[in-house]
Enzyme design. Structure first.
Site, PDB file in Angstrom:
ATOM      1  N   TYR A  28       0.833  -1.200   0.000  1.00  0.00           N
ATOM      2  CA  TYR A  28       0.000   0.000   0.000  1.00  0.00           C
ATOM      3  C   TYR A  28       0.871   1.255   0.000  1.00  0.00           C
ATOM      4  O   TYR A  28       0.629   2.193  -0.747  1.00  0.00           O
ATOM      5  CB  TYR A  28      -0.937  -0.039   1.207  1.00  0.00           C
ATOM      6  CG  TYR A  28      -1.982   1.051   1.212  1.00  0.00           C
ATOM      7  CD1 TYR A  28      -3.149   0.913   0.470  1.00  0.00           C
ATOM      8  CD2 TYR A  28      -1.811   2.201   1.960  1.00  0.00           C
ATOM      9  CE1 TYR A  28      -4.110   1.905   0.462  1.00  0.00           C
ATOM     10  CE2 TYR A  28      -2.764   3.201   1.967  1.00  0.00           C
ATOM     11  CZ  TYR A  28      -3.919   3.050   1.222  1.00  0.00           C
ATOM     12  OH  TYR A  28      -4.864   4.040   1.221  1.00  0.00           O
ATOM     13  N   GLU A  61      -5.339  -8.626   4.673  1.00  0.00           N
ATOM     14  CA  GLU A  61      -5.305  -9.810   3.802  1.00  0.00           C
ATOM     15  C   GLU A  61      -4.053 -10.669   3.998  1.00  0.00           C
ATOM     16  O   GLU A  61      -3.989 -11.797   3.521  1.00  0.00           O
ATOM     17  CB  GLU A  61      -5.417  -9.389   2.330  1.00  0.00           C
ATOM     18  CG  GLU A  61      -6.784  -8.853   1.952  1.00  0.00           C
ATOM     19  CD  GLU A  61      -7.043  -7.428   2.435  1.00  0.00           C
ATOM     20  OE1 GLU A  61      -8.194  -7.148   2.804  1.00  0.00           O
ATOM     21  OE2 GLU A  61      -6.095  -6.608   2.457  1.00  0.00           O
ATOM     22  N   HIS A  91     -10.258   2.996  12.047  1.00  0.00           N
ATOM     23  CA  HIS A  91      -9.883   1.907  11.134  1.00  0.00           C
ATOM     24  C   HIS A  91      -8.454   1.429  11.413  1.00  0.00           C
ATOM     25  O   HIS A  91      -8.160   0.233  11.327  1.00  0.00           O
ATOM     26  CB  HIS A  91     -10.031   2.373   9.681  1.00  0.00           C
ATOM     27  CG  HIS A  91      -9.740   1.308   8.675  1.00  0.00           C
ATOM     28  ND1 HIS A  91     -10.524   0.187   8.536  1.00  0.00           N
ATOM     29  CD2 HIS A  91      -8.741   1.203   7.762  1.00  0.00           C
ATOM     30  CE1 HIS A  91     -10.027  -0.579   7.583  1.00  0.00           C
ATOM     31  NE2 HIS A  91      -8.945   0.019   7.094  1.00  0.00           N
TER      32      HIS A  91
END
Length: 182
Positions: A28, A61, A91
């Site tokens: 990311y 993930e 989050h």
């Protein structure tokens, strides 16, 4: 702020047989991930190991990908790499806690995992920790996985599945009194 403390580092384990390690990375923050991967690769190659890189969308993930690879492949261990930077919502807490918890649960099932998912307040903290010539958290995660692989091999090698008897007569039932078959 990074500390100038020194910490003890275990010597690298030695292996008679090549280790196969999956580096599971969430790119990311690509430049951070690339530094983490570089450190992990260097550590694995330093013991003569082999690696494969598996990319996933995000930190949540990573444990799932490791679980899939464990079921469907033959890796000796895993290195979990990524970066979670605190934002304006909760989050961050969810991603940090759930990815860490899932990796811990996989580890308790016998998987050899080095956790190199950075959980930081800002980008600068991540860059300092990821730098392969600096804090080298990717290399540290790989070293952790390698040490766990060495422990697993010391105590009888890799076993797949929980609660099932390994194939090939590797073990005998305790009541037989014979102990493990060499």
């Amino acid at each position: 702020m990074a500390s100038n403390e020194t910490h003890y580092t275990l010597p690298r384990p030695e292996f008679d047989k090549t280790v196969k390690v999956a580096i599971v990375v969430a790119p990311y923050y690509k430049d951070i991930a690339d530094q983490l991967v570089a450190g992990a690769i260097a550590e694995i190659e330093a013991v003569g190991g082999w690696h494969e890189i598996i990319e996933v969308p995000g930190a949540l993930e990573i444990p799932t990908a490791i679980g899939i690879a464990e079921r469907l492949s033959n890796f000796d261990g895993y290195v979990a790499l990524g970066c979670v930077i605190r934002g304006e919502t909760t989050h961050y807490d969810t991603v940090c806690n759930d990815s860490s918890r899932a990796l811990t649960l996989l580890g308790l099932q016998g998987l050899c995992i080095g956790n190199g998912i950075l959980t930081v307040e800002n980008y600068d903290q991540a860059a300092v920790r990821a730098e392969s010539s600096g804090q080298n958290k990717g290399g540290g995660a790989a070293a952790a996985a390698l040490h766990l692989i060495a422990i697993a091999r010391k105590f009888g090698g890799q076993r797949k599945g929980a609660g099932f008897r390994p194939q090939g007569g590797e073990y005998e039932l305790a009541e037989s009194g014979k102990g493990p078959v060499a």
